[in-house]
Design an enzyme around this catalytic site. Structure first.
Site, PDB file in Angstrom:
ATOM      1  N   THR A   1       0.935  -1.415   0.049  1.00  0.00           N
ATOM      2  CA  THR A   1      -0.025   0.164  -0.087  1.00  0.00           C
ATOM      3  C   THR A   1       0.680   1.319   0.157  1.00  0.00           C
ATOM      4  O   THR A   1       1.973   1.071   0.468  1.00  0.00           O
ATOM      5  CB  THR A   1      -1.100  -0.165   1.361  1.00  0.00           C
ATOM      6  OG1 THR A   1      -2.157  -1.469   1.325  1.00  0.00           O
ATOM      7  CG2 THR A   1      -2.126   1.141   1.291  1.00  0.00           C
ATOM      8  N   GLY A   2       0.530   2.555  -0.580  1.00  0.00           N
ATOM      9  CA  GLY A   2       0.987   4.132  -0.503  1.00  0.00           C
ATOM     10  C   GLY A   2       1.471   4.123  -1.752  1.00  0.00           C
ATOM     11  O   GLY A   2       1.019   3.137  -2.877  1.00  0.00           O
TER      12      GLY A   2
ATOM     13  N   THR B   1       4.651   3.986  -3.323  1.00  0.00           N
ATOM     14  CA  THR B   1       5.644   3.542  -3.993  1.00  0.00           C
ATOM     15  C   THR B   1       4.794   2.331  -5.119  1.00  0.00           C
ATOM     16  O   THR B   1       5.107   1.829  -5.840  1.00  0.00           O
ATOM     17  CB  THR B   1       7.450   3.294  -3.444  1.00  0.00           C
ATOM     18  OG1 THR B   1       7.434   4.799  -2.774  1.00  0.00           O
ATOM     19  CG2 THR B   1       7.960   2.529  -4.312  1.00  0.00           C
TER      20      THR B   1
ATOM     21  N   ASP C   1       6.380  -3.791  -1.384  1.00  0.00           N
ATOM     22  CA  ASP C   1       5.389  -2.734  -0.733  1.00  0.00           C
ATOM     23  C   ASP C   1       6.327  -1.437  -0.119  1.00  0.00           C
ATOM     24  O   ASP C   1       7.354  -2.337  -0.108  1.00  0.00           O
ATOM     25  CB  ASP C   1       4.903  -3.215   0.671  1.00  0.00           C
ATOM     26  CG  ASP C   1       4.353  -2.704   1.100  1.00  0.00           C
ATOM     27  OD1 ASP C   1       4.299  -1.276   0.772  1.00  0.00           O
ATOM     28  OD2 ASP C   1       3.024  -3.099   2.159  1.00  0.00           O
TER      29      ASP C   1
ATOM     30  N   ALA D   1       8.033   1.435   2.276  1.00  0.00           N
ATOM     31  CA  ALA D   1       8.392   1.003   3.646  1.00  0.00           C
ATOM     32  C   ALA D   1       8.844   3.325   3.550  1.00  0.00           C
ATOM     33  O   ALA D   1       8.774   3.963   3.198  1.00  0.00           O
ATOM     34  CB  ALA D   1       9.741   0.814   4.276  1.00  0.00           C
TER      35      ALA D   1
ATOM     36  N   GLY E   1       3.710   2.273   7.608  1.00  0.00           N
ATOM     37  CA  GLY E   1       2.195   2.600   8.556  1.00  0.00           C
ATOM     38  C   GLY E   1       2.263   3.608   8.348  1.00  0.00           C
ATOM     39  O   GLY E   1       0.538   3.875   8.678  1.00  0.00           O
ATOM     40  N   GLY E   2       2.954   4.626   7.569  1.00  0.00           N
ATOM     41  CA  GLY E   2       2.691   5.337   7.148  1.00  0.00           C
ATOM     42  C   GLY E   2       1.054   5.970   6.240  1.00  0.00           C
ATOM     43  O   GLY E   2       0.809   7.016   6.784  1.00  0.00           O
TER      44      GLY E   2
ATOM     45  N   GLU F   1       0.029  -5.166   6.568  1.00  0.00           N
ATOM     46  CA  GLU F   1       0.516  -5.581   5.291  1.00  0.00           C
ATOM     47  C   GLU F   1       2.049  -6.413   6.243  1.00  0.00           C
ATOM     48  O   GLU F   1       2.272  -7.661   6.108  1.00  0.00           O
ATOM     49  CB  GLU F   1       1.910  -4.062   5.732  1.00  0.00           C
ATOM     50  CG  GLU F   1       0.912  -3.103   4.566  1.00  0.00           C
ATOM     51  CD  GLU F   1       1.144  -1.504   4.639  1.00  0.00           C
ATOM     52  OE1 GLU F   1       1.977  -1.344   6.031  1.00  0.00           O
ATOM     53  OE2 GLU F   1       0.939  -0.750   3.832  1.00  0.00           O
TER      54      GLU F   1
ATOM     55  N   LYS G   1      14.287   7.762   2.372  1.00  0.00           N
ATOM     56  CA  LYS G   1      14.064   6.468   3.440  1.00  0.00           C
ATOM     57  C   LYS G   1      14.742   5.418   3.861  1.00  0.00           C
ATOM     58  O   LYS G   1      14.246   4.892   4.784  1.00  0.00           O
ATOM     59  CB  LYS G   1      13.064   5.513   2.586  1.00  0.00           C
ATOM     60  CG  LYS G   1      11.683   5.718   1.485  1.00  0.00           C
ATOM     61  CD  LYS G   1      10.469   7.008   2.860  1.00  0.00           C
ATOM     62  CE  LYS G   1       9.677   7.247   1.578  1.00  0.00           C
ATOM     63  NZ  LYS G   1       8.642   6.579   1.120  1.00  0.00           N
TER      64      LYS G   1
HETATM   65  C1  5RP Z   1       1.426   1.975   4.181  1.00  0.00           C
HETATM   66  C2  5RP Z   1       2.939   2.265   4.613  1.00  0.00           C
HETATM   67  C3  5RP Z   1       3.759   2.621   3.238  1.00  0.00           C
HETATM   68  O1  5RP Z   1       4.465   1.891   2.549  1.00  0.00           O
HETATM   69  C4  5RP Z   1       4.438   3.666   3.586  1.00  0.00           C
HETATM   70  O2  5RP Z   1       4.096   4.071   4.166  1.00  0.00           O
HETATM   71  C5  5RP Z   1       5.620   3.969   2.115  1.00  0.00           C
HETATM   72  O3  5RP Z   1       4.362   4.924   2.082  1.00  0.00           O
HETATM   73  P1  5RP Z   1       4.909   5.924  -0.180  1.00  0.00           P
HETATM   74  O4  5RP Z   1       4.978   4.631  -0.802  1.00  0.00           O
HETATM   75  O5  5RP Z   1       3.516   6.460  -0.240  1.00  0.00           O
HETATM   76  O6  5RP Z   1       6.485   6.510   0.445  1.00  0.00           O
HETATM   77  O7  5RP Z   1       3.453   1.439   5.206  1.00  0.00           O
HETATM   78  O8  5RP Z   1       1.070   1.631   5.639  1.00  0.00           O
END
Ligand code: 5RP
Length: 224
Positions: free
Chosen positions: A32-33, A35, A85, A87, A99-100, A107, A125
């Protein structure tokens, strides 16, 4: 290259990494997110090469379905060939904060079932010590204040993420001002607080490989 271009580059690298591992009966775990969204968009190219996917959020499931990719319930699946996924932070051991996007519990569950966790992230990151990004903790709503007091005892400053309800109907506390020297220890300690559903430390089951988008190119990093 801007941050979105770095995210696109790691999504492309993940497609190249995953493609040779896919068989027609393979099931993929999808995160999720933003990326992960770039990865999902590109995954449409491979949709005839694998059987389906399990998503870590309703949002990712909808995107996958829109591309014609079969989305399965995790209870129907015994193994995922890989979990891809993003991070919020990674250290050199590939212990992560996630978890952002408030999807951390699902997850963690999807990650637990996957043979390999392929993490995709841009270079912002990559950290020496986890904790600059506030650590998300998913909490049963009635336990919010109690859990917050317990998190203060562990040295953090929890902040209620107002207006956010997780896909599981719970709330999120974001814990600020932690310098996480021992991520495995803190992951266990937070899990032991009654009312905590899961926390965003992926240390006991971190990433198996990190595809890190740097301006000079995508670096493939294995845990130190
Ligand atoms: C969602 C997450 C995402 O993987 C994390 O927040 C990174 O997000 P992004 O790819 O938008 O930077 O853990 O719960």
């Amino acid at each position: 290259m801007n941050q979105d271009q770095l995210k696109q580059a790691v999504a492309r690298a993940a497609i190249d990494y995953i493609a040779p591992k896919l068989e027609t009966d393979s099931i993929l775990g999808i995160g999720t997110g933003s990326t992960a969204n770039f990865f999902i968009d590109m995954l449409g190219e491979l949709k005839d090469d694998f059987a389906g996917a399990v998503a870590s959020s309703d949002a990712s499931a909808s995107k996958l379905k829109a591309l014609g990719i079969t989305v399965l319930d995790l209870n129907e699946v015994s193994e995922l060939v890989a979990y891809v996924d993003g991070a919020d932070e990674s250290n050199a051991q590939l212990a992560l904060i996630k978890g952002g996007g408030a999807a951390l519990t699902r997850e963690k569950i999807v990650r637990a079932v996957a043979r390999e966790f392929v993490c995709i992230a841009d270079e912002s990151k990559w950290v020496k010590v986890l904790g600059e990004f506030p650590l998300p903790v998913e909490v049963i709503p009635m336990a919010r204040s109690y859990v917050a007091r317990e998190l203060v005892k562990l040295g953090g400053d929890p902040v209620y993420r107002e207006g956010v309800v997780t896909d599981n109907g719970n709330v999120i506390l974001d814990v600020h001002n932690l310098s996480i020297i021992d991520p495995k220890d803190l992951e266990l300690k937070i899990n032991q607080i009654t009312g905590v559903v899961a926390n965003g430390l992926f240390a006991h089951q971190g990433a198996d490989v990190l595809l890190l988008g740097r301006r000079a190119g995508v670096e493939t990093i294995y845990p130190k």
